[in-house]
Design an enzyme around this catalytic site. Structure first.
Site, PDB file in Angstrom:
ATOM      1  N   SER A 146       0.837  -1.197   0.000  1.00 17.53           N
ATOM      2  CA  SER A 146       0.000   0.000   0.000  1.00 17.53           C
ATOM      3  C   SER A 146       0.878   1.257   0.000  1.00 17.53           C
ATOM      4  O   SER A 146       1.737   1.399  -0.860  1.00 17.53           O
ATOM      5  CB  SER A 146      -0.955  -0.058   1.199  1.00 17.53           C
ATOM      6  OG  SER A 146      -1.994   0.852   1.037  1.00 17.53           O
ATOM      7  N   ARG A 218     -12.121   6.869   9.111  1.00 18.28           N
ATOM      8  CA  ARG A 218     -11.549   5.524   9.193  1.00 18.28           C
ATOM      9  C   ARG A 218     -12.577   4.490   8.713  1.00 18.28           C
ATOM     10  O   ARG A 218     -12.241   3.510   8.062  1.00 18.28           O
ATOM     11  CB  ARG A 218     -11.127   5.247  10.629  1.00 18.28           C
ATOM     12  CG  ARG A 218     -10.458   3.907  10.831  1.00 18.28           C
ATOM     13  CD  ARG A 218      -9.158   3.793  10.052  1.00 18.28           C
ATOM     14  NE  ARG A 218      -8.433   2.565  10.328  1.00 18.28           N
ATOM     15  CZ  ARG A 218      -7.351   2.172   9.662  1.00 18.28           C
ATOM     16  NH1 ARG A 218      -6.865   2.905   8.702  1.00 18.28           N
ATOM     17  NH2 ARG A 218      -6.754   1.060   9.967  1.00 18.28           N
ATOM     18  N   ASP A 312      -8.743  -6.524  -4.196  1.00 18.54           N
ATOM     19  CA  ASP A 312      -8.307  -5.204  -3.695  1.00 18.54           C
ATOM     20  C   ASP A 312      -9.123  -4.112  -4.393  1.00 18.54           C
ATOM     21  O   ASP A 312      -9.055  -3.949  -5.608  1.00 18.54           O
ATOM     22  CB  ASP A 312      -6.794  -5.034  -3.991  1.00 18.54           C
ATOM     23  CG  ASP A 312      -6.201  -3.777  -3.362  1.00 18.54           C
ATOM     24  OD1 ASP A 312      -6.953  -2.862  -3.015  1.00 18.54           O
ATOM     25  OD2 ASP A 312      -4.959  -3.723  -3.223  1.00 18.54           O
ATOM     26  N   HIS A 347      -8.051  -5.157   0.102  1.00 19.82           N
ATOM     27  CA  HIS A 347      -6.748  -4.487   0.112  1.00 19.82           C
ATOM     28  C   HIS A 347      -5.869  -4.986   1.264  1.00 19.82           C
ATOM     29  O   HIS A 347      -4.667  -5.200   1.097  1.00 19.82           O
ATOM     30  CB  HIS A 347      -6.984  -2.980   0.212  1.00 19.82           C
ATOM     31  CG  HIS A 347      -5.735  -2.180   0.283  1.00 19.82           C
ATOM     32  ND1 HIS A 347      -4.872  -2.065  -0.772  1.00 19.82           N
ATOM     33  CD2 HIS A 347      -5.170  -1.465   1.307  1.00 19.82           C
ATOM     34  CE1 HIS A 347      -3.844  -1.310  -0.428  1.00 19.82           C
ATOM     35  NE2 HIS A 347      -3.999  -0.939   0.829  1.00 19.82           N
ATOM     36  N   ASP A 348      -6.476  -5.158   2.434  1.00 21.33           N
ATOM     37  CA  ASP A 348      -5.697  -5.569   3.613  1.00 21.33           C
ATOM     38  C   ASP A 348      -5.205  -7.008   3.533  1.00 21.33           C
ATOM     39  O   ASP A 348      -4.554  -7.484   4.486  1.00 21.33           O
ATOM     40  CB  ASP A 348      -6.509  -5.349   4.898  1.00 21.33           C
ATOM     41  CG  ASP A 348      -6.387  -3.922   5.412  1.00 21.33           C
ATOM     42  OD1 ASP A 348      -5.565  -3.164   4.866  1.00 21.33           O
ATOM     43  OD2 ASP A 348      -7.126  -3.567   6.359  1.00 21.33           O
TER      44      ASP A 348
HETATM   45  C1  LIG Z   1      -5.614  -5.469   9.215  1.00 22.68           C
HETATM   46  C2  LIG Z   1      -6.867  -5.798   9.990  1.00 22.68           C
HETATM   47  C3  LIG Z   1      -8.067  -5.403   9.189  1.00 22.68           C
HETATM   48  C4  LIG Z   1      -6.820  -7.287  10.247  1.00 22.68           C
HETATM   49  O1  LIG Z   1      -7.861  -7.699  10.901  1.00 22.68           O
HETATM   50  P1  LIG Z   1      -7.965  -9.158  11.505  1.00 22.68           P
HETATM   51  O2  LIG Z   1      -6.688  -9.596  12.110  1.00 22.68           O
HETATM   52  O3  LIG Z   1      -8.579 -10.032  10.483  1.00 22.68           O
HETATM   53  O4  LIG Z   1      -8.869  -8.839  12.677  1.00 22.68           O
HETATM   54  P2  LIG Z   1     -10.425  -8.571  12.673  1.00 22.68           P
HETATM   55  O5  LIG Z   1     -10.834  -7.686  11.559  1.00 22.68           O
HETATM   56  O6  LIG Z   1     -11.133  -9.878  12.780  1.00 22.68           O
HETATM   57  O7  LIG Z   1     -10.593  -7.811  14.055  1.00 22.68           O
HETATM   58  C5  LIG Z   1     -10.214  -6.510  14.272  1.00 22.68           C
HETATM   59  C6  LIG Z   1     -10.863  -6.085  15.597  1.00 22.68           C
HETATM   60  O8  LIG Z   1     -12.300  -6.111  15.450  1.00 22.68           O
HETATM   61  C7  LIG Z   1     -12.884  -6.852  16.510  1.00 22.68           C
HETATM   62  N1  LIG Z   1     -14.104  -7.472  16.032  1.00 22.68           N
HETATM   63  C8  LIG Z   1     -14.229  -8.591  15.265  1.00 22.68           C
HETATM   64  N2  LIG Z   1     -15.528  -8.830  15.031  1.00 22.68           N
HETATM   65  C9  LIG Z   1     -16.232  -7.876  15.653  1.00 22.68           C
HETATM   66  C10 LIG Z   1     -17.635  -7.603  15.782  1.00 22.68           C
HETATM   67  N3  LIG Z   1     -18.571  -8.370  15.223  1.00 22.68           N
HETATM   68  N4  LIG Z   1     -18.006  -6.523  16.496  1.00 22.68           N
HETATM   69  C11 LIG Z   1     -17.081  -5.725  17.090  1.00 22.68           C
HETATM   70  N5  LIG Z   1     -15.741  -5.938  17.001  1.00 22.68           N
HETATM   71  C12 LIG Z   1     -15.330  -7.001  16.299  1.00 22.68           C
HETATM   72  C13 LIG Z   1     -11.814  -7.865  16.905  1.00 22.68           C
HETATM   73  O9  LIG Z   1     -12.051  -8.368  18.204  1.00 22.68           O
HETATM   74  C14 LIG Z   1     -10.560  -7.042  16.781  1.00 22.68           C
HETATM   75  O10 LIG Z   1     -10.441  -6.270  17.941  1.00 22.68           O
HETATM   76  P3  LIG Z   1      -8.997  -5.911  18.571  1.00 22.68           P
HETATM   77  O11 LIG Z   1      -8.262  -5.130  17.512  1.00 22.68           O
HETATM   78  O12 LIG Z   1      -9.297  -5.104  19.789  1.00 22.68           O
HETATM   79  O13 LIG Z   1      -8.333  -7.230  18.860  1.00 22.68           O
HETATM   80  C15 LIG Z   1      -6.904  -5.071  11.340  1.00 22.68           C
HETATM   81  O14 LIG Z   1      -5.952  -5.617  12.194  1.00 22.68           O
HETATM   82  C16 LIG Z   1      -6.646  -3.606  11.206  1.00 22.68           C
HETATM   83  O15 LIG Z   1      -7.446  -2.846  10.687  1.00 22.68           O
HETATM   84  N6  LIG Z   1      -5.511  -3.194  11.729  1.00 22.68           N
HETATM   85  C17 LIG Z   1      -5.099  -1.820  11.746  1.00 22.68           C
HETATM   86  C18 LIG Z   1      -4.360  -1.461  10.514  1.00 22.68           C
HETATM   87  C19 LIG Z   1      -3.017  -1.997  10.482  1.00 22.68           C
HETATM   88  O16 LIG Z   1      -2.641  -2.970  11.115  1.00 22.68           O
HETATM   89  N7  LIG Z   1      -2.234  -1.375   9.704  1.00 22.68           N
HETATM   90  C20 LIG Z   1      -0.910  -1.742   9.492  1.00 22.68           C
HETATM   91  C21 LIG Z   1      -0.604  -1.141   8.177  1.00 22.68           C
HETATM   92  S1  LIG Z   1       1.017  -1.232   7.769  1.00 22.68           S
HETATM   93  C1  LIG Z   2      -3.461   3.566   1.473  1.00 21.74           C
HETATM   94  C2  LIG Z   2      -2.930   2.700   2.533  1.00 21.74           C
HETATM   95  O1  LIG Z   2      -1.777   2.738   2.897  1.00 21.74           O
HETATM   96  O2  LIG Z   2      -3.829   1.861   3.105  1.00 21.74           O
HETATM   97  C3  LIG Z   2      -3.379   1.010   4.117  1.00 21.74           C
HETATM   98  C4  LIG Z   2      -4.470   0.326   4.751  1.00 21.74           C
HETATM   99  C5  LIG Z   2      -4.105  -0.282   6.063  1.00 21.74           C
HETATM  100  N1  LIG Z   2      -5.233  -1.003   6.568  1.00 21.74           N
HETATM  101  C6  LIG Z   2      -3.725   0.772   7.049  1.00 21.74           C
HETATM  102  O3  LIG Z   2      -4.578   1.127   7.851  1.00 21.74           O
HETATM  103  O4  LIG Z   2      -2.594   1.208   7.062  1.00 21.74           O
END
Ligand SMILES: CC(C)(COP(=O)(O)OP(=O)(O)OC[C@H]1O[C@@H](n2cnc3c(N)ncnc32)[C@H](O)[C@@H]1OP(=O)(O)O)[C@@H](O)C(=O)NCCC(=O)NCCS
Ligand SMILES: CC(=O)OCC[C@H](N)C(=O)O
Length: 369
Positions: A146, A218, A312, A347-348
């Site tokens: 990304s 967000r 994506d 995308h993620d």
């Molecule tokens: C990347 C991402 C989408 C991955 O998600 P995932 O590992 O599959 O996890 P989920 O989407 O299932 O869960 C995310 C959160 O939602 C919560 N959740 C899941 N289902 C839910 C529901 N029905 N209602 C409310 N909350 C819920 C989970 O408990 C988890 O909470 P926590 O973060 O406090 O542990 C997520 O971790 C995220 O958005 N992270 C932030 C962005 C990031 O990491 N960026 C790095 C970029 S380099």
């Molecule tokens: C455009 C970009 O970098 O998106 C990244 C998405 C990711 N889930 C994040 O939150 O960083």
């Protein structure tokens, strides 16, 4: 795995693409593994919009490990028994590198909205100064997804001899109006939030009240980072058992998920950083200052590996295919690889479906062994 977190202060100006400068700047970064004697085992990892320098490993007080922990570690695709991995927090981001809440040395107060607009080139330029200070002249690979992929592309074009391999995931050569439109939702929601107060919000207010504008922004982002299939499989039409179906604000599980993940966001991510990083992403264009995109890609000397994800909806696979096609048109067929991953997490997927591309990356790095 050996993990270290450090801050490097640069008492020198960082001249920015905009013509402005940061009089001095700081980078916080994390390293994994050991640097070998001749400093030839370096892999650079670049983070995305809301990511940080904490890419791997888990600290005692943490509920979750770093954001790419599945991918980086001993025996993992980016194997820290072999490589010394560096991930730095980008300038502008709120995890510890210089950002809008840093003190402006000229005025002795926080920059806030006086912070300059930062480009991907500026971010990479600052990182290059860090490697220079560490005595690192070359990297085996630069890897990022990304906005991290934008940085990886920038390394390949602007520092063509720096890395042997560039591995860019879920990214683009230039940000399309579709993404600029999505970012606009966040920008408007933040700007018109009363708590934001035109950038002059009190940090205590943010802690106590959150920032609905950033949460809404967000939420818009999350809709684009995830995917319809993921939502279908994860939530279906499940309704929150404690909410009434005929209550106006009673919620489906998907709504609860979005509320949870967006309203928690301002607790760890700063709204000014969000605005500045959206701008950084929006103005990214690898072909800027050139007649055509080809002129930029013609500079590349590294092997360019592109990994796209089928569902994506932020940076569509066609955008990565455009880069591959440019490389082929330039007669660089042997210098580019393209892998389309059949993904389900939108995308993620570059963050969560690591098992689908880890072997591909292992094979790329084998080339170095
Ligand atoms: C990347 C991402 C989408 C991955 O998600 P995932 O590992 O599959 O996890 P989920 O989407 O299932 O869960 C995310 C959160 O939602 C919560 N959740 C899941 N289902 C839910 C529901 N029905 N209602 C409310 N909350 C819920 C989970 O408990 C988890 O909470 P926590 O973060 O406090 O542990 C997520 O971790 C995220 O958005 N992270 C932030 C962005 C990031 O990491 N960026 C790095 C970029 S380099
Ligand atoms: C455009 C970009 O970098 O998106 C990244 C998405 C990711 N889930 C994040 O939150 O960083």
């Amino acid at each position: 795995m050996k993990i270290e977190t450090k801050v490097e202060k640069f008492n020198e100006p960082l001249y920015l693409e905009s013509g402005r400068l940061l009089e001095s700047f700081e980078l916080i970064y994390e390293t994994y593994g050991e640097l070998n004697k001749d400093k030839s085992n370096v892999i650079i990892v670049c983070h995305a919009l809301s990511g940080s320098h904490h890419a791997a490993g888990r600290y005692a007080d943490e509920a979750k490990p770093g954001w790419w922990d599945k991918f980086i570690g001993d025996g993992k695709a980016i194997d820290t028994t072999k490589y010394f991995v560096i991930c730095s927090n980008t300038i502008g981001s709120s995890y510890g590198s210089t950002n809008p809440l840093s003190i402006n040395p000229s005025t002795k107060i926080e920059y806030r909205l006086k912070f300059p607009v930062i480009t991907i080139s500026d971010i990479v330029k600052a990182q290059m100064k860090l490697y220079e200070r560490l005595g690192i002249k070359n990297a085996v690979a630069v890897v990022g997804g990304s906005m991290g992929g934008m940085q990886a592309l920038c390394y390949s074009i602007e520092y063509p001899t720096f890395a042997k391999h560039i591995i860019a995931l879920a990214t683009t050569a230039y940000t399309r109006p579709w993404v600029i439109g999505i970012n606009k939702i966040a920008i408007e929601a933040i700007r018109h939030d009363k708590i934001f107060n035109n950038g002059n919000y009190k940090k205590e207010d943010l802690k106590a009240l959150g920032l609905p504008g950033l949460a809404v922004g967000r939420m818009a982002g999350l809709m684009m980072y995830l995917s319809p299939n993921l939502f279908k499989n994860k939530f279906g039409r499940d309704y929150v058992t404690t909410d009434g179906l005929y209550e106006l604000f009673g919620r489906f599980e998907v709504e609860k998920y979005l509320e949870y993940n967006s309203y928690s966001f301002p607790k760890f991510f700063d709204p000014l950083s969000y605005l500045y990083i959206c701008k950084t992403i929006n103005i990214f264009d690898a072909g800027r200052n050139k007649d055509k995109l080809e002129d930029s890609f013609d500079k590349i000397q590294a092997k360019l590996h592109l990994i796209a994800f089928s569902d994506d909806m932020l940076f569509f696979p066609e955008e990565m295919e455009e880069i591959r096609d440019i490389m082929i048109k330039l007669g660089r067929k042997n210098q580019v690889t393209y892998k389309l991953i059949n993904s389900n997490s939108g995308h993620d997927s570059f963050l969560v479906e690591v098992e689908k591309f880890q072997d591909y990356v292992k094979d790329i790095l084998k080339d170095n062994e």
